[in-house]
Design an enzyme around this catalytic site. Structure first.
Site, PDB file in Angstrom:
ATOM      1  N   LYS A  56     -53.163 -11.153  19.754  1.00 52.51           N
ATOM      2  CA  LYS A  56     -52.416 -11.168  21.001  1.00 52.51           C
ATOM      3  C   LYS A  56     -51.513  -9.939  21.117  1.00 52.51           C
ATOM      4  CE  LYS A  56     -52.526 -16.189  21.461  1.00 52.51           C
ATOM      5  NZ  LYS A  56     -51.749 -17.442  21.586  1.00 52.51           N
ATOM      6  N   SER A 104     -50.566 -22.142  24.260  1.00 50.50           N
ATOM      7  CA  SER A 104     -49.659 -21.041  23.926  1.00 50.50           C
ATOM      8  C   SER A 104     -49.123 -20.255  25.117  1.00 50.50           C
ATOM      9  CB  SER A 104     -50.341 -20.074  22.949  1.00 50.50           C
ATOM     10  OG  SER A 104     -51.485 -19.485  23.533  1.00 50.50           O
TER      11      SER A 104
END
Length: 344
Positions: free
Chosen positions: A286, A241
């Site tokens: 996140k 990611s």
């Protein structure tokens, strides 16, 4: 005296379940892991004395502000009290351990796979940035299958110039050149080997996963056509990611001006060499990590927007991106005081 002893025994009997529960709660692990905000790293900055994204061989421009990649922290080996504490905390979520560490896959194999995904994200970021900047690349053969149709004609290290008459500039060009060709088709391959050009003919074999389609049996390796060399200096990080933020950091360093306008931007998302941005897991954690670090803008893969809207922290602008082009355009729009694509 007898009355006192009876009271003590009664008290001990009453406390025994408490002692047992305390011991069990601290020793017995639960089949869950806790997911929460992990470390976040400025891809424009330094770590352990060196640049997170180190580019050599070409002029590098000064950058400012932040382009932070974000991670998810995984807490494993939880006992009952640990799990309850994370649940109460609110910043963490409990998920079945099997979703993170499949029971039929050894832990070291999971870690190895995550590291491989991270390395792939670095390679994809390099290529996506070079393509965006119109920087030339060459395609060489990383390997040739020993039992493949090209094993007698091609060698690892050969630079591919054309396949079936189609020029080769990217790894995808190799796939496109044989796409649709039937097994048994003979295709000319123009290559450079040891500094000399030559053409060889290869009879396509049948793809192992689709016997109706032809394939060469090679692994193309696309690299910069020049002295540029990139190194991504982050250890103990896994998964794919970071691709988008690594790509943006490369572009920012290799071109004039600040993509982020000198501000604090964070984000996440996979990327492929053609610049397509893909979804990731754990976006709610996140975003928390980014906001706590000081981010005001967060780049969200388009397919993660619905989830992001349900959990995003106050004060964090969510920018929707589906390609590298839209990410760069959005950052430039924000820097110019113009609207950018938003989730929702």
């Amino acid at each position: 005296m007898g009355l006192v002893n009876r009271r003590i025994r009664t008290l001990l009997v009453a406390l025994l379940p408490v002692f047992v529960l305390a011991i069990a709660g601290s020793l017995v692990t639960v089949p869950f892991v806790a997911l929460g905000p992990g470390p976040t790293f400025n891809t424009l900055g330094d770590k352990d004395g060196g640049p997170v994204v180190d580019i050599q061989g070409v002029p590098i421009h000064q950058t400012s502000g932040n382009l932070n990649m974000t991670t998810v922290a995984v807490q494993d080996g939880l006992n009952i009290f640990d799990a309850f504490g994370f649940w109460v905390d609110g910043r963490y979520g409990l998920v079945p351990r099997a979703e993170v560490y499949p029971p039929d896959v050894p832990r070291d194999k999971v870690d190895e796979s995550n590291k491989a995904d991270f390395k792939q994200s670095e390679d994809n970021a390099e290529l996506a940035a070079l393509h965006y900047l119109k920087y030339p690349t060459v395609v060489k053969l990383g390997s040739v299958a020993a039992d493949g149709p090209a094993h007698d004609a091609l060698r690892a290290g050969d630079q591919l110039l054309s396949v079936a008459g189609k020029p080769i500039a990217t790894s995808q060009d190799v796939v496109d050149a044989v796409r649709g060709a039937q097994p048994g088709t003979v295709v000319p391959v123009r290559l450079r080997r040891d500094g000399a050009e030559q053409t060889v003919d290869v009879k396509l074999g049948a793809r192992p996963d689709d016997s109706a389609k032809g394939y060469l049996g090679v692994t193309p390796d696309e690299t910069p056509d020049g002295p540029v060399k990139m190194t991504f200096n982050l250890s103990d990080v896994g998964g794919p990611s970071a691709g988008l933020m690594f790509t943006l950091a490369v572009i920012d360093k290799m071109s004039a001006g600040d993509l982020n306008g000198g501000k604090f931007v964070a984000g996440t998302g996979t990327i492929d060499p053609q610049g397509k941005v893909g979804p990731i897991g754990g976006i709610q954690y996140k975003m928390v990590a980014a906001r706590e670090a000081g981010a005001e803008t967060f780049l969200v893969p388009a397919d993660n927007c619905t989830e992001a809207l349900q959990h995003h922290p106050d004060g964090l602008r969510l920018v929707k991106v589906d390609t590298l082009n839209t990410a760069v355009d959005a950052l430039r729009a924000l820097d110019a005081g113009q609207p950018a694509p938003a989730c929702g």
